[in-house]
Motif scaffolding. Structure first.
Motif, PDB file in Angstrom:
ATOM      1  N   PHE A 503      -0.581 -17.085   5.599  1.00  0.00           N
ATOM      2  CA  PHE A 503       0.526 -16.944   6.373  1.00  0.00           C
ATOM      3  C   PHE A 503       1.364 -15.617   6.430  1.00  0.00           C
ATOM      4  O   PHE A 503       1.644 -14.876   7.349  1.00  0.00           O
ATOM      5  CB  PHE A 503       1.656 -17.891   5.924  1.00  0.00           C
ATOM      6  CG  PHE A 503       3.136 -17.995   6.734  1.00  0.00           C
ATOM      7  CD1 PHE A 503       3.092 -18.711   8.009  1.00  0.00           C
ATOM      8  CD2 PHE A 503       3.966 -17.315   6.475  1.00  0.00           C
ATOM      9  CE1 PHE A 503       4.218 -18.670   8.824  1.00  0.00           C
ATOM     10  CE2 PHE A 503       5.094 -17.148   7.131  1.00  0.00           C
ATOM     11  CZ  PHE A 503       5.198 -18.143   8.285  1.00  0.00           C
ATOM     12  N   VAL A 504       1.331 -15.180   5.235  1.00  0.00           N
ATOM     13  CA  VAL A 504       1.709 -13.712   4.733  1.00  0.00           C
ATOM     14  C   VAL A 504       1.156 -12.428   5.829  1.00  0.00           C
ATOM     15  O   VAL A 504       1.704 -11.818   6.575  1.00  0.00           O
ATOM     16  CB  VAL A 504       2.042 -13.286   3.544  1.00  0.00           C
ATOM     17  CG1 VAL A 504       2.611 -11.916   3.437  1.00  0.00           C
ATOM     18  CG2 VAL A 504       2.909 -14.480   2.983  1.00  0.00           C
ATOM     19  N   ILE A 505      -0.220 -12.586   5.570  1.00  0.00           N
ATOM     20  CA  ILE A 505      -0.910 -11.473   6.138  1.00  0.00           C
ATOM     21  C   ILE A 505      -0.853 -11.747   7.947  1.00  0.00           C
ATOM     22  O   ILE A 505      -0.766 -10.965   8.483  1.00  0.00           O
ATOM     23  CB  ILE A 505      -2.234 -11.721   5.644  1.00  0.00           C
ATOM     24  CG1 ILE A 505      -2.502 -11.250   4.334  1.00  0.00           C
ATOM     25  CG2 ILE A 505      -3.412 -10.933   6.680  1.00  0.00           C
ATOM     26  CD1 ILE A 505      -3.649 -11.580   3.651  1.00  0.00           C
ATOM     27  N   GLN A 506      -0.884 -12.990   8.283  1.00  0.00           N
ATOM     28  CA  GLN A 506      -1.051 -13.242   9.652  1.00  0.00           C
ATOM     29  C   GLN A 506       0.445 -12.860  10.403  1.00  0.00           C
ATOM     30  O   GLN A 506       0.377 -12.296  11.382  1.00  0.00           O
ATOM     31  CB  GLN A 506      -1.087 -14.882  10.063  1.00  0.00           C
ATOM     32  CG  GLN A 506      -1.563 -14.988  11.518  1.00  0.00           C
ATOM     33  CD  GLN A 506      -2.772 -14.598  11.772  1.00  0.00           C
ATOM     34  OE1 GLN A 506      -3.814 -14.563  11.035  1.00  0.00           O
ATOM     35  NE2 GLN A 506      -3.087 -14.035  13.063  1.00  0.00           N
ATOM     36  N   VAL A 576      -4.771  -5.079   2.155  1.00  0.00           N
ATOM     37  CA  VAL A 576      -3.943  -3.988   1.832  1.00  0.00           C
ATOM     38  C   VAL A 576      -4.871  -2.951   2.064  1.00  0.00           C
ATOM     39  O   VAL A 576      -4.637  -1.596   2.487  1.00  0.00           O
ATOM     40  CB  VAL A 576      -3.165  -4.105   0.504  1.00  0.00           C
ATOM     41  CG1 VAL A 576      -2.675  -2.554   0.149  1.00  0.00           C
ATOM     42  CG2 VAL A 576      -2.066  -4.935   0.547  1.00  0.00           C
ATOM     43  N   GLU A 577      -6.193  -2.958   1.491  1.00  0.00           N
ATOM     44  CA  GLU A 577      -7.059  -1.771   1.251  1.00  0.00           C
ATOM     45  C   GLU A 577      -7.737  -1.656   2.669  1.00  0.00           C
ATOM     46  O   GLU A 577      -7.748  -0.290   2.774  1.00  0.00           O
ATOM     47  CB  GLU A 577      -8.233  -2.377   0.115  1.00  0.00           C
ATOM     48  CG  GLU A 577      -7.787  -2.460  -1.405  1.00  0.00           C
ATOM     49  CD  GLU A 577      -8.781  -2.951  -2.125  1.00  0.00           C
ATOM     50  OE1 GLU A 577     -10.068  -3.364  -1.485  1.00  0.00           O
ATOM     51  OE2 GLU A 577      -8.764  -2.667  -3.154  1.00  0.00           O
ATOM     52  N   LYS A 578      -7.889  -2.326   3.530  1.00  0.00           N
ATOM     53  CA  LYS A 578      -8.296  -2.228   4.931  1.00  0.00           C
ATOM     54  C   LYS A 578      -7.236  -1.786   5.813  1.00  0.00           C
ATOM     55  O   LYS A 578      -7.601  -0.819   6.710  1.00  0.00           O
ATOM     56  CB  LYS A 578      -9.068  -3.344   5.378  1.00  0.00           C
ATOM     57  CG  LYS A 578     -10.288  -3.700   4.573  1.00  0.00           C
ATOM     58  CD  LYS A 578     -10.666  -5.028   5.164  1.00  0.00           C
ATOM     59  CE  LYS A 578     -11.911  -5.483   4.285  1.00  0.00           C
ATOM     60  NZ  LYS A 578     -12.609  -6.779   4.824  1.00  0.00           N
ATOM     61  N   ASN A 579      -5.848  -2.325   5.780  1.00  0.00           N
ATOM     62  CA  ASN A 579      -5.088  -1.803   6.885  1.00  0.00           C
ATOM     63  C   ASN A 579      -3.940  -0.863   6.416  1.00  0.00           C
ATOM     64  O   ASN A 579      -3.347  -0.285   7.341  1.00  0.00           O
ATOM     65  CB  ASN A 579      -4.525  -3.217   7.162  1.00  0.00           C
ATOM     66  CG  ASN A 579      -5.689  -4.120   7.829  1.00  0.00           C
ATOM     67  OD1 ASN A 579      -5.822  -4.040   8.660  1.00  0.00           O
ATOM     68  ND2 ASN A 579      -6.150  -5.049   6.955  1.00  0.00           N
ATOM     69  N   MET A 580      -3.686  -0.720   5.082  1.00  0.00           N
ATOM     70  CA  MET A 580      -2.687   0.309   4.904  1.00  0.00           C
ATOM     71  C   MET A 580      -3.142   1.531   4.711  1.00  0.00           C
ATOM     72  O   MET A 580      -3.957   2.067   3.958  1.00  0.00           O
ATOM     73  CB  MET A 580      -1.929  -0.364   3.575  1.00  0.00           C
ATOM     74  CG  MET A 580      -1.054  -1.433   3.846  1.00  0.00           C
ATOM     75  SD  MET A 580      -0.271  -2.138   2.386  1.00  0.00           S
ATOM     76  CE  MET A 580       1.050  -0.711   2.324  1.00  0.00           C
ATOM     77  N   ALA A 581      -2.332   2.690   5.198  1.00  0.00           N
ATOM     78  CA  ALA A 581      -2.790   4.132   5.064  1.00  0.00           C
ATOM     79  C   ALA A 581      -2.750   4.498   3.600  1.00  0.00           C
ATOM     80  O   ALA A 581      -1.762   3.920   2.989  1.00  0.00           O
ATOM     81  CB  ALA A 581      -1.763   4.687   6.163  1.00  0.00           C
TER      82      ALA A 581
END
Length: 794
Positions: A503-506, A576-581
């Motif tokens: 839910f949080v990620i979505q 987080v590792e894939k989507n955060m700068a």
């Protein structure tokens, strides 16, 4: 004055038709064959006429040939028509003397005017709107008798023949006109160059008179009723020019007629132009006619402004139809953009959303029609596509600004921003049909920059607050499920508690995606805000997890719930590792928090195992390393029971946990060797112990590797210690110690000294020599794999 009449070929005196009431005898055209000659001829002429033609009423002689066809009747004395008719008679009467012909020619310059000359101010007997409907019939069948028809009226009637050639209506007549000096203004019709004689000149002049007649109001109205707008417009222009060249007498009435018919034409044309978008697909021929009329009117305006010659119809010009066209297009655009009848209502859209959708759809469809079907009808100077595009854009932008300045709901703020930043500039203006033309127009944004920034700020604050609220509610529900003490569901053999993570990620992903669809900058700003909210949420999650670890130990499904939450951290970590700068300072905070939760959970899971293993390891020293193989079997058996439960952990958590177990098993074994409980003086005893250690080391390595441990760096620790115990040569022992220190740089002097206690046969000097190979100083760069540093010696 005496009149001479000539009967027709097929009539005697008793067959002659009566004259119209009130008409003097001979002063009108009864037919094409009956003419009277109302002027005083010379004695020769009278005798000649009496000889050639019998008097009216004279009986026909039996058996005699019919009389010659009559030529002239009813022309008023002194008129140009009568003079010309006299010429015709003299031309056709055999034997006419040249002196009589010259006498007739001398009368022409003093005639007023007619179809061959200029005459002003003559009162006509034929009405303004009278016309020769059928030139094949006789004049008597179409024109009523009157005392005398003026030259202008004859000219007007004959101009009506131009309905089929309206372009000639506005031209100056090429018929011969007599100047004040009596010469012909048209060289082509002069007596010197005509070479056809007087009869040929009359025939040619009459034909030209028919071709250059003035159009009538009725004729134009008939064309308008038949929707022949272009033809009607050309005749109207010709009529304007003909009126402009007339005298002041009766001019006001004719001007009023022209203005009235022009108003009718204008209303028809602009009613068509107003519906250009519809007619371009349903009735393109009618639309093209209207555009042609508009172009002709604009052309006449330009001619009037550029040419100041006295024959221009300046009193009617300029009409400024191009300005009216601009106003009509604007009215048409506003009407179509406000029309809601053709746009079906879309569910889940507010009135603002419906309005934006309707205007956008209308603008795109209409401009496509303009580009494909309307633009080519106009000359380039009208800038048709640019005009339509700017008007549609202006209306759309005006409505968008009104919406932005009102109290909008959150979803309407987002929808309006989508139109401003995404749909309008990308979907509409990048359309294959419209892109090239819209690039030339250079339309701006739907909203001013300041107003757009304000909407963006509102959207970001609203979206951040909405997502934050939903995340907190989801965490509260997750904590409540922990307290229910229900075994988590398994997915592919792993406990999961993924509702929170999913839910949080979505929620975060969808929020970022929506913002990026509006604009990249807006998406980046929201992503930074949401990463801050995620970091705060995970800190709250960590606190709740720590609280559960302490308070939930008595629950039946305590350990499965811990495993499910450790697995849950993996979902957050992957996202987080894939989507955060990398430059996002919230990323390190989030990963650190997740690492704390994972470590804390794994420690709790292994705590019970390590407690159970502690007394078993004590047996090594208690039994002085006798029966070490049985003790190792017990250790492996106890550990296996716990590992089976740990297999519900996902990777990489399972592998990391097995590695921790591997490290702990080796470390606890080394601890027992450093307890100084056993000292062996004989070499044989030392060799037996070395063999037992090597065997136990092999069993540990095989067991841990089998269960997934990848800590290969541990495999040489126990064998190297066993080798030091086995060796008896001091030099060899020093080399082995150096190798051990290289493999495990965290070993210290105290660790080696405690271990060498087992070799009770070493002298103090030998012991000191061996220990000198190790430095107690701290290593500048701590090793990644620590083994001895966690061993505390009491």
């Amino acid at each position: 004055m005496r009149h001479y009449a000539v009967p027709t070929w097929d009539r005697c005196h008793h067959h002659r038709p009566p004259l119209p009431a009130g008409s003097p005898e001979g002063d009108f055209f009864p037919s094409r064959g009956d003419f009277s000659f109302p002027f005083d001829p010379s004695p020769f002429g009278e005798r000649r006429l009496r000889a050639e033609f019998p008097r009216p009423g004279a009986p026909c002689k039996a058996g005699s040939p019919p009389p010659r066809p009559p030529l002239i009747a009813g022309l008023p004395r002194g008129s140009a028509a009568s003079a010309t008719a006299a010429l015709v008679v003299l031309a056709v009467v055999p034997g006419s003397r040249s002196r009589a012909r010259r006498k007739m020619l001398k009368m022409l310059p003093f005639s007023q005017s007619g179809p061959f000359g200029i005459r002003n101010g003559s009162a006509g007997c034929i009405k303004v709107n009278g016309q020769l409907e059928n030139p094949a019939t006789s004049v008597a069948e179409q024109v009523p008798a009157c005392p005398a028809s003026s030259g202008d009226e004859i000219w007007s009637r004959n101009q009506e023949k131009m309905s089929e050639r309206p372009e000639a209506a506005g031209r100056t007549s090429r018929a011969s006109s007599i100047t004040s000096t009596g010469s012909c203004t048209s060289a082509g019709d002069s007596l010197e160059k005509g070479k056809k004689g007087i009869k040929g000149m009359f025939t040619t002049a009459f034909k030209k008179m028919i071709k250059t007649r003035t159009p009538s109001i009725k004729q134009i109205m008939d064309l308008l009723e038949k929707h022949k707008l272009s033809d009607a417009a050309l005749l109207l222009i010709a009529l304007e020019k003909s009126v402009s060249s007339k005298s002041e007498e009766g001019l006001n009435t004719r001007q009023q007629d022209i203005e009235s018919i022009s108003e009718i034409l204008k209303n028809k044309v602009f009613s068509i132009l107003k519906d250009s978008v519809l007619l371009a697909r349903t009735n393109p021929e009618l639309l093209q006619q209207a555009v042609e009329v508009l172009k002709e009117q604009e052309k006449e305006d330009q001619n009037c402004l550029s040419d100041n010659s006295p024959d221009q119809n300046v009193q009617f010009r300029p009409r400024k139809w191009k300005e009216l066209w601009m106003a009509t297009v604007k009215e048409s655009v506003e009407t179509r953009m406000k029309d809601t009848s053709h746009t079906p209502r879309t569910e889940n859209l507010s009135s603002v959303g419906q309005n934006l959708l309707r205007m956008g759809k209308t603008m795109k469809e209409d401009l496509t029609v303009v580009a494909k079907c309307i633009r080519h009808l106009y000359p380039p100077e009208f800038n048709v596509f640019g005009t339509y595009a700017e008007l549609y854009h202006h209306h759309f932008a005006s409505e968008a600004k009104k919406a932005a300045e009102s109290q909008l709901e959150d979803k309407d703020v987002y929808l309006l921003l989508s139109w401003v930043h995404n749909i309008y500039p990308k979907d509409m203006r990048k359309d294959p049909v419209l892109a090239e033309e819209l690039e030339k127009v250079k339309l701006g944004s739907l909203l001013p920059s300041s107003l757009s920034k304000e909407l963006e700020r509102k959207y970001l604050e609203s979206e951040e607050a909405t997502i934050k609220n939903s995340l907190n509610k989801c965490l509260e529900k997750e904590i409540e499920r922990w307290k229910e003490d229900k075994e988590p569901e398994k997915l592919n053999g792993h406990f999961q508690s993924e509702l929170l993570a999913i839910f949080v990620i979505q929620s975060i992903y969808n929020g970022q995606k929506r913002a990026k669809e509006v604009s990249t900058a807006l998406g980046e700003e929201l992503s930074h805000r949401l990463s801050r909210e995620l970091a705060a949420l995970l800190r709250s999650y960590k606190d709740a997890f720590e609280d559960f670890k302490e308070k939930g130990k008595k629950q039946v499904h305590y350990r499965p719930i811990l495993i499910a939450n450790i697995n849950n951290c993996g979902n957050f970590r992957d996202y987080v590792e894939k989507n955060m700068a990398e430059n996002d300072d919230n990323k390190d905070r989030i990963l650190s928090t997740l690492g704390d939760i994972e470590t804390s959970g794994c420690d709790v899971l292994l705590q019970q195992l390590f407690v159970q293993l502690k007394p078993i390891y004590k047996k090594f020293t208690e039994n002085k390393w006798d029966c070490s193989n049985k003790i190792m079997d017990e250790i492996i058996k106890t550990t296996s029971k716990h590992i089976s439960e740990l297999q519900t952990l996902k990777n990489p958590f399972y592998n990391a946990t097995i590695e921790k177990i591997h490290v702990r098993l080796v470390r606890d074994y080394i601890v027992r060797l450093l307890k100084k409980k056993v000292g062996l003086k004989s070499a044989a005893q030392q060799q037996n112990l070395a063999q037992s250690i090597s065997k136990n080391a092999a069993e540990l390595e095989a067991f841990c590797t089998k269960n997934g441990s990848q800590a290969t760096w541990l495999n040489s620790a126990l064998p190297k210690l066993a080798e030091i115990i086995r060796l008896q040569d001091i030099g060899a022992i020093k080399i082995e110690v150096a190798t051990l220190a290289t493999a495990y740089p965290d070993i210290r002097r105290r660790h080696l000294e405690a271990f060498l206690y087992i070799k009770a046969n070493l002298s103090r000097g030998e012991l000191k020599s061996i220990l000198s190979y190790l430095e107690d100083s701290t290593v500048s760069t701590p090793p990644s794999n620590l083994l001895f540093s966690s061993i505390n010696l009491s």
